[in-house]
Design an enzyme around this catalytic site. Structure first.
Site, short mmCIF file in Angstrom:
data_model
loop_
_atom_site.label_atom_id
_atom_site.label_comp_id
_atom_site.label_asym_id
_atom_site.label_seq_id
_atom_site.Cartn_x
_atom_site.Cartn_y
_atom_site.Cartn_z
N SER A 62 0.88 2.36 8.53
CA SER A 62 0.07 1.16 8.23
C SER A 62 0.25 0.08 9.29
O SER A 62 -0.72 -0.59 9.68
CB SER A 62 0.39 0.62 6.83
OG SER A 62 1.76 0.45 6.64
N HIS A 64 2.55 8.47 3.03
CA HIS A 64 2.94 7.06 3.28
C HIS A 64 2.89 6.33 1.93
O HIS A 64 3.55 6.73 0.98
CB HIS A 64 2.00 6.49 4.35
CG HIS A 64 2.40 5.15 4.91
ND1 HIS A 64 3.66 4.62 4.79
CD2 HIS A 64 1.67 4.21 5.59
CE1 HIS A 64 3.69 3.43 5.38
NE2 HIS A 64 2.50 3.15 5.87
N ASP A 93 9.64 4.61 -2.37
CA ASP A 93 8.67 5.04 -3.37
C ASP A 93 9.28 5.85 -4.52
O ASP A 93 8.61 6.10 -5.51
CB ASP A 93 7.57 5.89 -2.69
CG ASP A 93 6.86 5.12 -1.60
OD1 ASP A 93 6.48 3.97 -1.86
OD2 ASP A 93 6.71 5.65 -0.49
N HIS A 143 12.38 10.61 5.05
CA HIS A 143 11.85 9.50 5.84
C HIS A 143 11.81 9.89 7.31
O HIS A 143 12.66 10.66 7.77
CB HIS A 143 12.69 8.23 5.67
CG HIS A 143 11.93 7.00 6.05
ND1 HIS A 143 11.89 6.53 7.33
CD2 HIS A 143 11.16 6.17 5.31
CE1 HIS A 143 11.13 5.45 7.37
NE2 HIS A 143 10.66 5.21 6.16
N ARG A 162 15.85 -0.18 0.22
CA ARG A 162 14.82 -0.70 -0.68
C ARG A 162 14.85 0.06 -2.01
O ARG A 162 14.53 -0.49 -3.05
CB ARG A 162 13.43 -0.57 -0.02
CG ARG A 162 13.31 -1.34 1.29
CD ARG A 162 12.02 -1.03 2.02
NE ARG A 162 11.90 0.38 2.33
CZ ARG A 162 10.80 0.97 2.81
NH1 ARG A 162 9.72 0.24 3.07
NH2 ARG A 162 10.78 2.26 3.08
N1 CMX Z 1 10.24 17.40 0.40
C1 CMX Z 1 10.07 18.62 0.97
N2 CMX Z 1 10.06 18.82 2.28
C2 CMX Z 1 10.28 17.75 3.06
C3 CMX Z 1 10.51 16.47 2.55
C4 CMX Z 1 10.46 16.31 1.15
N3 CMX Z 1 10.62 15.11 0.57
N4 CMX Z 1 10.70 15.61 3.57
C5 CMX Z 1 10.58 16.34 4.70
N5 CMX Z 1 10.32 17.63 4.40
C6 CMX Z 1 10.05 18.74 5.31
C7 CMX Z 1 8.84 18.40 6.15
O1 CMX Z 1 7.63 18.66 5.46
C8 CMX Z 1 9.06 19.30 7.35
O2 CMX Z 1 8.73 20.60 6.98
P1 CMX Z 1 8.03 21.64 8.02
O3 CMX Z 1 8.97 21.73 9.18
O4 CMX Z 1 7.88 22.89 7.24
O5 CMX Z 1 6.73 21.01 8.40
C9 CMX Z 1 10.58 19.24 7.53
O6 CMX Z 1 11.11 18.86 6.23
C10 CMX Z 1 11.05 18.24 8.56
O7 CMX Z 1 10.50 16.97 8.25
P2 CMX Z 1 11.30 15.63 8.61
O8 CMX Z 1 11.42 15.58 10.09
O9 CMX Z 1 12.55 15.54 7.79
O10 CMX Z 1 10.31 14.52 8.03
P3 CMX Z 1 9.06 13.85 8.78
O11 CMX Z 1 9.59 12.77 9.63
O12 CMX Z 1 8.19 14.87 9.40
O13 CMX Z 1 8.27 13.25 7.54
C11 CMX Z 1 8.05 12.12 5.47
C12 CMX Z 1 8.73 12.12 6.84
C13 CMX Z 1 8.34 10.80 4.78
C14 CMX Z 1 6.53 12.24 5.69
C15 CMX Z 1 8.59 13.33 4.65
O14 CMX Z 1 9.97 13.15 4.42
C16 CMX Z 1 7.85 13.51 3.34
O15 CMX Z 1 6.81 14.18 3.33
N6 CMX Z 1 8.39 12.93 2.22
C17 CMX Z 1 7.69 12.97 0.95
C18 CMX Z 1 6.55 11.94 0.93
C19 CMX Z 1 7.10 10.53 0.85
O16 CMX Z 1 7.96 10.21 0.04
N7 CMX Z 1 6.55 9.65 1.70
C20 CMX Z 1 6.87 8.19 1.64
C21 CMX Z 1 7.67 7.70 2.85
C22 CMX Z 1 7.92 6.21 2.75
C23 CMX Z 1 6.62 5.44 2.88
O17 CMX Z 1 6.03 5.43 3.98
O18 CMX Z 1 6.14 4.88 1.89
#
Ligand code: CMX
Length: 437
Positions: free
Chosen positions: A242, A272, A374, A319, A328
């Protein structure tokens, strides 16, 4: 000229000069090497932006102009002894870099209350033209764009304003836009969930308290929660979707409404800001599938593993930058432990916190197995009676305006240019890395 704007000039002009000198004298300094993996994996860890409002440390969490969240809760002005800081104070801090006095905060509260009265009727008309079933983020963003007919920035640009003064109409537009978001958000909430029974703003209330009031929540408890929510979601340095989207679009000298709208489109993604709604769906399904609000750790474990087996993420966990529990999350949990320790959803959130990190860690790929903001925010809102998940991301958006729009003013103060990185084809990356297919 108002005194906040005057203060911004005093702080901003010398910093803008400093930045110019820095580029002149050190512009060719190498600050980082970039790897192929960084480029392809979402530019994580790549230094690419200048953002002063806040800085995220992977181990410690967010600091706003150098202050941690516990420090903010101690130092920022509050309405009541022992209450939550006012978001107006955080806005001032992010804008000028100093802890505000009560007078400063009071000024901003009154100023936003005054400016909120200027919402054009067509902003409500475009909301009303959408079906009530349209997600609140669609309605919210449509209204934001509709309000850009009032952009000071666009007008000043067309009038041929000197570019070193762009920050000024940007400040005016940002103050207008922030002041109006709670009115718009509450309007959408009442339209969709309360039979269009709208509640007028109370000019004597603070910005967050007024949002609670216009949504129909009069208790001091909900207003206190809303102040906490608005402070905690306000900013997370410059690279999150964002903030980055708002900044990027702003570099084309798009007005604050266009720019913020871009950021809100990003916030509406499930990875996000929409994750707060996803968490509630996940919890709701968990309760339904297991058949109880108080599942055992083993039942949570099984449910979590099942979600992962389906190739889905566990919302509210992980994250891109943080490598520990999001402060938070911790602040919200502390708040819940203090005021509503026995709320069923809070008890469930606590239990999930004990189980999920171990499972995510065991996958060997999730870089941060801990909860983010979240994982609890929706459960907190729900426990206080704000039960309609569909608006949770919109509330996040109202708060996020404080940080990303402050940065937009600074972008114009610094005179930052059009953002335009370079892209290459897959063949280029293969050749560049001497990769043998
Ligand atoms: N559940 C399952 N798998 C997860 C995960 C979770 N909560 N978090 C990361 N992973 C997976 C990723 O999908 C990725 O898998 P692949 O290699 O198969 O594609 C792997 O672990 C590595 O990812 P990462 O480097 O740890 O995480 P990213 O930096 O790529 O992504 C985020 C960060 C937040 C998008 C991810 O942790 C996620 O999808 N979390 C769940 C959604 C969420 O809570 N988002 C809110 C974030 C805060 C906000 O912005 O509001």
């Amino acid at each position: 000229m108002d005194h906040v704007k005057q203060k911004l000039i005093e702080v901003g002009r010398p910093k803008a000069e400093l930045l110019k000198r820095l580029i002149r004298e050190k512009g060719d300094a190498v600050i980082q090497n970039v790897t192929l993996e960084q480029v392809i994996s979402g530019m994580k860890g790549m230094v690419a932006l200048l953002t002063d409002t806040s800085k995220l440390d992977p181990a410690e969490g967010i600091r706003f102009r150098g202050y941690s969240i516990p420090e903010l809760r101690e130092k920022l002005p509050k309405l009541h002894e022992g209450g939550e800081p006012l978001p107006e104070g955080l806005f001032y801090l992010m804008l000028v870099g100093e802890i505000p006095s009560e007078t400063d905060v009071d000024f901003i509260s009154k100023e936003w209350s005054r400016r909120a009265q200027g919402i054009p009727q067509h902003a409500f008309d475009v909301i009303n033209a959408l079906p009530k079933s349209a997600h609140p983020m669609i309605q919210f963003n449509t209204a934001i764009l509709a309000m850009s007919t009032q952009s000071h920035f666009r007008k000043a640009y067309m009038d041929g304003m000197d570019k070193k003064d762009y920050w000024d109409p940007m400040y005016e537009g940002v103050m207008d836009l922030i002041s109006r978001l709670p009115v718009i958000a509450a309007y959408i909430y009442r339209r969709v969930y309360h039979d269009e029974k709208y509640i007028s703003p109370d000019p004597n209330l603070d910005w967050a308290g007024n949002l609670a009031h216009m949504m129909g929540f009069e208790s001091e408890e909900v207003k206190r929660l809303m102040r906490l929510y608005m402070v905690l979601h306000a900013d997370h340095e410059g690279g999150n979707v964002s903030a980055h989207a708002t900044h990027l679009v702003g570099t084309a000298l798009s007005n604050p409404y266009y720019s913020f709208s871009a950021g809100m489109n990003g916030l509406a993604g499930p990875l996000h800001g929409m994750a707060n709604q996803e968490v509630m769906h996940w919890l709701q399904r968990l309760i339904k599938d297991i058949g109880t609000e108080t599942p055992t750790e083993e039942q949570i474990r099984e449910y979590t593993l099942n979600t992962l087996e389906q190739g889905r993420v566990i919302p509210g966990y992980g994250h891109a930058v943080l490598r520990k529990t999001d402060p938070r999350f911790t602040e919200q949990l502390n708040f819940a432990n203090k005021y509503i320790p026995d709320a069923p959803l809070i008890q469930l959130v606590r239990k999930i916190y004990e189980v999920v990190p171990g499972i995510l860690e065991a996958t060997g790929k999730v870089k941060n197995p801990y909860p983010n903001v979240d994982a609890i925010s929706g459960s907190l809102l729900y426990s206080y009676g704000i039960k309609e998940f569909g608006i949770y991301t919109m509330l996040f958006g109202v708060s996020r305006a404080l940080g990303v729009l402050t940065s937009l003013i600074w972008d114009r103060m610094y005179g930052l240019p059009l953002e335009r990185p370079t892209s290459h084809t897959l063949d280029w990356f293969i050749e560049k890395t001497d990769f043998v297919e």
